[in-house]
Design a protein around this motif. Structure first.
Motif, mmCIF file in Angstrom:
data_model
loop_
_atom_site.group_PDB
_atom_site.id
_atom_site.type_symbol
_atom_site.label_atom_id
_atom_site.label_comp_id
_atom_site.label_asym_id
_atom_site.label_seq_id
_atom_site.Cartn_x
_atom_site.Cartn_y
_atom_site.Cartn_z
ATOM 1 N N UNK A 135 0.834 -1.193 0.000
ATOM 2 C CA UNK A 135 0.000 0.000 0.000
ATOM 3 C C UNK A 135 0.876 1.254 0.000
ATOM 4 N N UNK A 136 0.360 2.389 -0.474
ATOM 5 C CA UNK A 136 1.151 3.620 -0.490
ATOM 6 C C UNK A 136 1.215 4.257 0.895
ATOM 7 N N UNK A 137 2.331 4.892 1.187
ATOM 8 C CA UNK A 137 2.455 5.593 2.467
ATOM 9 C C UNK A 137 1.391 6.675 2.592
ATOM 10 N N UNK A 138 1.026 7.265 1.446
ATOM 11 C CA UNK A 138 -0.022 8.290 1.432
ATOM 12 C C UNK A 138 -0.783 8.191 0.116
ATOM 13 N N UNK A 139 -2.120 8.151 0.211
ATOM 14 C CA UNK A 139 -2.935 8.098 -1.005
ATOM 15 C C UNK A 139 -2.917 9.449 -1.711
ATOM 16 N N UNK A 140 -3.078 9.432 -3.055
ATOM 17 C CA UNK A 140 -3.169 10.695 -3.775
ATOM 18 C C UNK A 140 -4.580 11.268 -3.635
ATOM 19 N N UNK A 141 -4.806 12.421 -4.222
ATOM 20 C CA UNK A 141 -6.069 13.143 -4.032
ATOM 21 C C UNK A 141 -7.217 12.563 -4.838
ATOM 22 N N UNK A 142 -6.923 11.634 -5.756
ATOM 23 C CA UNK A 142 -7.967 11.142 -6.662
ATOM 24 C C UNK A 142 -8.432 9.729 -6.361
ATOM 25 N N UNK A 143 -7.584 8.896 -5.790
ATOM 26 C CA UNK A 143 -7.969 7.500 -5.618
ATOM 27 C C UNK A 143 -7.247 6.891 -4.433
ATOM 28 N N UNK A 144 -7.737 5.712 -4.025
ATOM 29 C CA UNK A 144 -7.112 4.936 -2.957
ATOM 30 C C UNK A 144 -6.998 3.493 -3.461
ATOM 31 N N UNK A 145 -5.767 3.013 -3.574
ATOM 32 C CA UNK A 145 -5.573 1.671 -4.130
ATOM 33 C C UNK A 145 -4.451 0.943 -3.403
ATOM 34 N N UNK A 146 -4.708 -0.328 -3.048
ATOM 35 C CA UNK A 146 -3.681 -1.174 -2.450
ATOM 36 C C UNK A 146 -3.686 -2.517 -3.176
ATOM 37 N N UNK A 147 -2.718 -3.363 -2.869
ATOM 38 C CA UNK A 147 -2.640 -4.693 -3.476
ATOM 39 C C UNK A 147 -2.616 -5.753 -2.383
ATOM 40 N N UNK A 148 -3.468 -6.758 -2.550
ATOM 41 C CA UNK A 148 -3.483 -7.932 -1.669
ATOM 42 C C UNK A 148 -2.660 -9.006 -2.360
ATOM 43 N N UNK A 149 -1.485 -9.282 -1.821
ATOM 44 C CA UNK A 149 -0.564 -10.190 -2.490
ATOM 45 C C UNK A 149 -0.825 -11.646 -2.114
ATOM 46 N N UNK A 161 -17.083 9.705 -0.341
ATOM 47 C CA UNK A 161 -17.935 9.707 -1.535
ATOM 48 C C UNK A 161 -17.139 9.901 -2.816
ATOM 49 N N UNK A 162 -16.101 10.738 -2.768
ATOM 50 C CA UNK A 162 -15.425 11.156 -3.994
ATOM 51 C C UNK A 162 -14.158 10.358 -4.304
ATOM 52 N N UNK A 163 -13.754 9.484 -3.406
ATOM 53 C CA UNK A 163 -12.514 8.742 -3.631
ATOM 54 C C UNK A 163 -12.769 7.270 -3.334
ATOM 55 N N UNK A 164 -12.876 6.459 -4.383
ATOM 56 C CA UNK A 164 -13.129 5.043 -4.171
ATOM 57 C C UNK A 164 -11.896 4.363 -3.592
ATOM 58 N N UNK A 165 -12.124 3.236 -2.969
ATOM 59 C CA UNK A 165 -11.041 2.412 -2.431
ATOM 60 C C UNK A 165 -11.005 1.126 -3.251
ATOM 61 N N UNK A 166 -9.829 0.756 -3.738
ATOM 62 C CA UNK A 166 -9.707 -0.422 -4.587
ATOM 63 C C UNK A 166 -8.636 -1.361 -4.041
ATOM 64 N N UNK A 167 -8.966 -2.652 -4.058
ATOM 65 C CA UNK A 167 -8.014 -3.680 -3.652
ATOM 66 C C UNK A 167 -7.738 -4.560 -4.863
ATOM 67 N N UNK A 168 -6.496 -4.561 -5.336
ATOM 68 C CA UNK A 168 -6.095 -5.419 -6.454
ATOM 69 C C UNK A 168 -5.720 -6.790 -5.903
ATOM 70 N N UNK A 169 -6.281 -7.833 -6.534
ATOM 71 C CA UNK A 169 -6.074 -9.209 -6.093
ATOM 72 C C UNK A 169 -5.408 -10.026 -7.192
#
Length: 314
Positions: A135-149, A161-169
């Protein structure tokens, strides 16, 4: 202002044909260029910069012979050069930011170990033994994304509401949420990937294909070998704390609507500012929580036949 209108206005400015009002628009834009650059699309900046550069090249080729006109003309060109340089610098800074993503952190657990991770947006992830995420130390202003390894983890995501959270699998799967809690199992040795929702709603994609939208007590099981998925209803999922510390009734309603996938209406807008301090959990029915909250404020509520829409009144 459209891209074409911006080009025309800059050309008029360089030719000295702008009105006082138009001149103010250009000069104010230039004065605030650094503050604006984060919100002006990159494509528009490139288009404006190219248009201005073409005008400078044309102006140099067609410079007049009279000295007075020559001096005036080069003053206009100098102004345009300053604008081009400013745009170029802004583009360089923007590209530099895009090429330098936030520092990625990898967290993992050993056998028998559990670990809680708190992300920069306040979201929490609890890793089960032998799990690994990035995961990033700090999310950017447009999105929130991490990876489940690898492994299993429980997610409690801060609602935005304005920034979705995404988990890449693995297997090109992706879980997309706005704010909810859910469990993911994604072991390499297991032929299936599972996502089970405790509260809220999540969408699950395989590349660009939507596999399903899950709500509370639903689970999707994806077969990595066949690419097929099955949606199941589960009897019980992990309960999460629902805590209100001086929250307004409007904030309480927003949290409950998302947690239980219901609709709550107020008969009087003045109720929205009433403050609530209480702690519940997602195993409790929404009727139970509303009953306690309404009792605090000497209010009442009722619901439709399906218990999906509630109304709070005096």
């Amino acid at each position: 202002m459209s891209e074409e209108e911006a080009k025309q206005l800059l050309e008029k400015y360089a030719n000295g044909q702008v009105s006082p009002e138009e001149r103010n628009v250009i000069e104010n834009w230039y004065a605030n260029l650094d503050a604006s650059r984060k919100t002006i699309p990159l494509v528009r900046k490139v288009a404006i910069g190219e248009a201005m550069l073409q005008h400078i090249q044309q102006a140099i080729a067609d410079q007049p012979s009279k000295k007075s006109y020559f001096i005036t003309h080069w003053i206009k060109i100098a102004a345009a050069i300053i604008l081009v340089a400013s745009v170029t610098f802004s583009l360089w800074k923007l590209n530099d930011q895009q090429k330098s993503p936030a520092t990625q952190i990898t967290a993992s657990t050993k056998a028998g170990e559990r670990k809680k991770i708190v992300l920069s947006d306040g979201s929490e992830i609890t890793l089960a033994p032998l799990a690994k995420i990035s995961y990033p130390a700090k999310f950017d202003s447009r999105s929130r994304e991490i990876s489940m390894i690898e492994g299993e983890a429980f997610f409690s995501i801060a609602h935005e509401e304005k920034r979705t959270f995404q988990v890449k699998l693995p297997s090109h799967l992706k879980v997309i949420v706005l704010g909810t809690s859910f469990l993911i199992r994604a072991y390499r040795a297991n032929p299936h990937v599972e996502v089970a929702v405790s509260t809220g709603k999540v969408a699950i994609q395989n590349k660009s294909i939507l596999l399903g939208t899950l709500v509370k007590n639903e689970k999707l099981q994806f077969n990595k070998a066949t690419g097929k998925s099955i949606l199941k209803v589960v009897q019980q999922t992990r309960a999460v704390k629902i805590e209100f510390a001086g929250a307004t009734l409007q904030q309480v309603i927003q949290r409950m609507e998302y947690t239980y996938n219901i609709k709550i209406l107020l008969s009087d807008k003045s109720f929205a500012d009433l403050k609530t301090t209480a702690t519940f959990n997602s195993d409790q029915r929404p009727e139970e929580i509303l009953d306690l909250i309404c009792s605090l404020h000497h209010l009442r509520f009722d619901s439709d036949q399906n218990h999906q829409t509630f109304k709070i009144y005096k």
